[in-house]
Write an enzyme that holds these catalytic residues in place. Sequence first.
Site, PDB file in Angstrom:
ATOM      1  CG  PHE A  48      54.754  51.275  21.970  1.00 45.36           C
ATOM      2  CD1 PHE A  48      54.279  49.824  20.751  1.00 45.36           C
ATOM      3  CD2 PHE A  48      53.663  51.712  22.587  1.00 45.36           C
ATOM      4  CE1 PHE A  48      53.589  48.980  21.279  1.00 45.36           C
ATOM      5  CE2 PHE A  48      52.330  50.724  22.702  1.00 45.36           C
ATOM      6  CZ  PHE A  48      51.998  50.128  22.526  1.00 45.36           C
TER       7      PHE A  48
ATOM      8  N   GLY B 261      50.941  63.255  13.902  1.00 39.11           N
ATOM      9  CA  GLY B 261      50.557  64.312  15.205  1.00 39.11           C
ATOM     10  C   GLY B 261      51.368  64.473  16.413  1.00 39.11           C
TER      11      GLY B 261
ATOM     12  CB  CYS C 199      61.786  60.288  20.542  1.00 39.37           C
ATOM     13  SG  CYS C 199      60.076  59.969  20.628  1.00 39.37           S
TER      14      CYS C 199
ATOM     15  N   GLY D 166      55.239  64.265  16.332  1.00 35.70           N
ATOM     16  CA  GLY D 166      56.018  64.265  14.925  1.00 35.70           C
ATOM     17  C   GLY D 166      55.402  64.005  14.018  1.00 35.70           C
TER      18      GLY D 166
ATOM     19  NE  ARG E 146      56.203  59.263  13.567  1.00 35.96           N
ATOM     20  CZ  ARG E 146      56.930  58.873  14.138  1.00 35.96           C
ATOM     21  NH1 ARG E 146      58.389  59.368  14.181  1.00 35.96           N
ATOM     22  NH2 ARG E 146      57.589  57.826  14.965  1.00 35.96           N
ATOM     23  N   GLY E 147      58.106  63.295  11.037  1.00 35.25           N
ATOM     24  CA  GLY E 147      59.781  63.754  11.312  1.00 35.25           C
ATOM     25  C   GLY E 147      59.279  63.151  12.828  1.00 35.25           C
ATOM     26  N   GLY E 148      61.164  63.212  13.567  1.00 34.05           N
ATOM     27  CA  GLY E 148      60.779  62.599  14.186  1.00 34.05           C
ATOM     28  C   GLY E 148      61.335  60.905  14.324  1.00 34.05           C
TER      29      GLY E 148
END
Lengths: 168, 265
Positions: free
Chosen positions: B91, B168, B187, B157, B85-87
């Site tokens: 946690f 999500g 992040c 993300g 995913r992005g980001g």
Amino acid sequence: MPAMMFAAIRHASRSGTSALRAAPRVAPVARGFRPTPFNRTLITKKYTEDHEAVIYDDQTKIGTVTITDYAQSSLGDVVYVELPQTGTEIEKGDQIGAVESVKAASDIFAPVSGTVEQINETLNDQPGLLNKSPEEKGWLCKIKVSNPSELDELMTEEEYKKHCESDH
Amino acid sequence: MRLPPIYYHWFREPLPYMQGLRLQESVHRHQLLERKTTGDHRDYLFFLEHRPVYTFGRRQGNDSEEAMEMMRLRATGADVVLTLRGGQTTFHGPGQIVGYPLLDLGRTSPPMGIRDYICRMQKLLKAHLAEEHDIQPVPSEHTGVFLDEHTKVASIGVQVRHRLTTHGFALNVTAEPLSWFNKVVACGLEDVKAGCIANAVKPDVSPDSISVSKEIPGLVARFGRLYEREMLPLDIAELGQVEDVVREAEYVSRTQGPWHRTPVF
């Protein structure tokens, strides 16, 4: 430079919208020169439904893969670009990388089969090039195309434009 | 054109992260195939809590420093997973609602842009906090939802393949996730800590009255509002590939036993 002098492009005459601008190497055919069949290069630009483009040079059999301007505008600011390894053999449709914009990673799929000859290392330091110049300076990789007939299955500029308007 | 409904499901027991990933991958493959063959694919939204897990984003995991960090985090008793995913680092764990919308962004014409998709997700989370809890998030230059400049309550993300979304958002509800968040720079934001709804509610509301289950109906309704879609519960008793993988995930989540409430190390 002779190859460039005789360069021709299938859709050079179409609208000049920046989104679909042709590759920079295209020069108008100079008058007085007679193109010979041996060094004439045909550059073709084709598109996928997922907003990748491939600029194909039929002399070198190299296809330069980019995302389209439409794609970059829908992504927002690009912060990271994942590229394939040089030398990788890929099949059309394989995942060859990703573009990460703010909090979203979008996969990129190979528009054609072949071998990755070169990747655009500049993107490691300047991922923003993908926003500024997605179809030129922000190219992703160059693929030695193994089956040029695959290009026939991709969309022309005109078809792609329609696809962007309707997407169905 | 009227868009088809989104089918949602809420998992009552915390799911191992890998089980959640398997669920998403199965549904994604199913959607891709159905879209190609019948054109009649559904969109889904899954709500769940994960068992404690640290996850890393796509651009991470390439250098030895990050590899060390991942080793260090395993000692906490949480799982550690590198995702696509992005980001960056985050946690997930009990006390936090995770939402996985598995949507086809190409249903509208023109299709919903990825930036727009993320923007609506952020609006959904902010609207939920404001309307449900009278909590006013502050604007931030960063994506996600902030209670103040240094406190982040929700993260986003996602991954998009062939216009189909996975991953999500995550919203901290109780204080249980906070001690886990304290172990990492989430992040990539050095001076930001994690907050939660229970610690941000008005003085007349008891933090103990805040629970994950009470958040679900409001989130479902607002998701429908922000994405302009009808929301229907997924009937997991029905026959179907997606229903099968949901039932399997449900079964796995019920057989996991207790989890660490705080980091072991």
